[in-house]
Enzyme design. Structure first.
Site, PDB file in Angstrom:
ATOM      1  N   CYS A 137       0.863  -1.183   0.000  1.00  0.00           N
ATOM      2  CA  CYS A 137       0.000   0.000   0.000  1.00  0.00           C
ATOM      3  C   CYS A 137       0.900   1.233   0.000  1.00  0.00           C
ATOM      4  O   CYS A 137       1.797   1.352   0.842  1.00  0.00           O
ATOM      5  CB  CYS A 137      -0.889  -0.008   1.243  1.00  0.00           C
ATOM      6  N   CYS A 141      -8.245  -5.609  -9.753  1.00  0.00           N
ATOM      7  CA  CYS A 141      -7.833  -4.551 -10.682  1.00  0.00           C
ATOM      8  C   CYS A 141      -7.423  -3.347  -9.837  1.00  0.00           C
ATOM      9  O   CYS A 141      -8.276  -2.677  -9.255  1.00  0.00           O
ATOM     10  CB  CYS A 141      -9.026  -4.232 -11.586  1.00  0.00           C
TER      11      CYS A 141
HETATM   12 ZN    ZN Z   1      -2.642   1.116   3.603  1.00  0.00          ZN
END
Ligand code: ZN
Length: 194
Positions: free
Chosen positions: A101, A173
């Site tokens: 992330c 996606c």
């Molecule tokens: Zn995160």
């Protein structure tokens, strides 16, 4: 006649080098954008949970994310935006490694499960751990989709569709700007080269 063909060759060379230059400029612009994203103080973190599979949520302020994410990353991660397809360098990333992330560093996807979907967005058939992503129904824009977010910081990553390859049949996606890539060699882990 001979000088005419030499002239033609010269013209051709000039045309080719002009084309190369314009491509070079595109490449420079893209790497500058990438640099902006990668220079985020928050980005480039590889921060797996202390205990595998156990994610502790973080709840940072909107000001924090505005300060620490590029405008593109903020738009996708905090405002559920979508990057233009075929714009992320991570779409073509073929090395073995981990996609984290971009906001909090949680490892989300592995190169092991990445596949070429042809959509222009990095695509995976499953996350590293089901506990690392949250999935919620998204009915915006007249579509019924399943939104995928980072389970730690809540950052929007993309959507998951039921038209992926085996073994899961799923296609995650994901927006490239919402992730960072850490090569396996940098992390000291072994993953198969694709
Ligand atoms: Zn995160």
């Amino acid at each position: 006649m001979r000088s005419f063909s030499i002239l033609l060759s010269l013209l051709f060379l000039i045309a080719v080098s002009a084309a190369c230059n314009s491509q070079g400029q595109v490449a420079t612009t893209m790497s500058e954008e990438t640099a902006t994203v990668e220079n985020n103080p928050v980005a480039f973190k590889y921060d797996p949970p202390a205990e595998a599979g156990k994610v502790t949520t973080v709840d940072e302020s909107d000001d924090y994310w505005r300060e620490n994410l590029s405008s593109q990353a903020y738009n996708v991660l905090r405002e559920d935006g979508t990057e233009r397809s075929f714009t992320s360098p991570l779409n073509d990333e073929k090395r073995a490694g981990i996609f984290t992330c971009a906001a909090c560093g949680l490892p989300l996807f592995s190169s092991d499960t990445k596949f070429e979907s042809g959509t222009g967005w990095p695509s995976f058939y499953e996350p590293i751990d089901a506990a690392y992503v949250t999935q919620d129904e998204d009915v915006r824009y007249g579509m019924r989709r399943v939104e995928v977010s980072c389970a730690r910081c809540g950052g929007h990553q993309g959507h998951v569709f039921p038209d992926g390859p085996k073994p899961t049949g799923l296609r995650y996606c994901i927006n490239g700007v919402a992730m960072n890539f850490a090569p396996a060699t940098d992390l000291g882990i072994e993953l198969e080269e694709k």
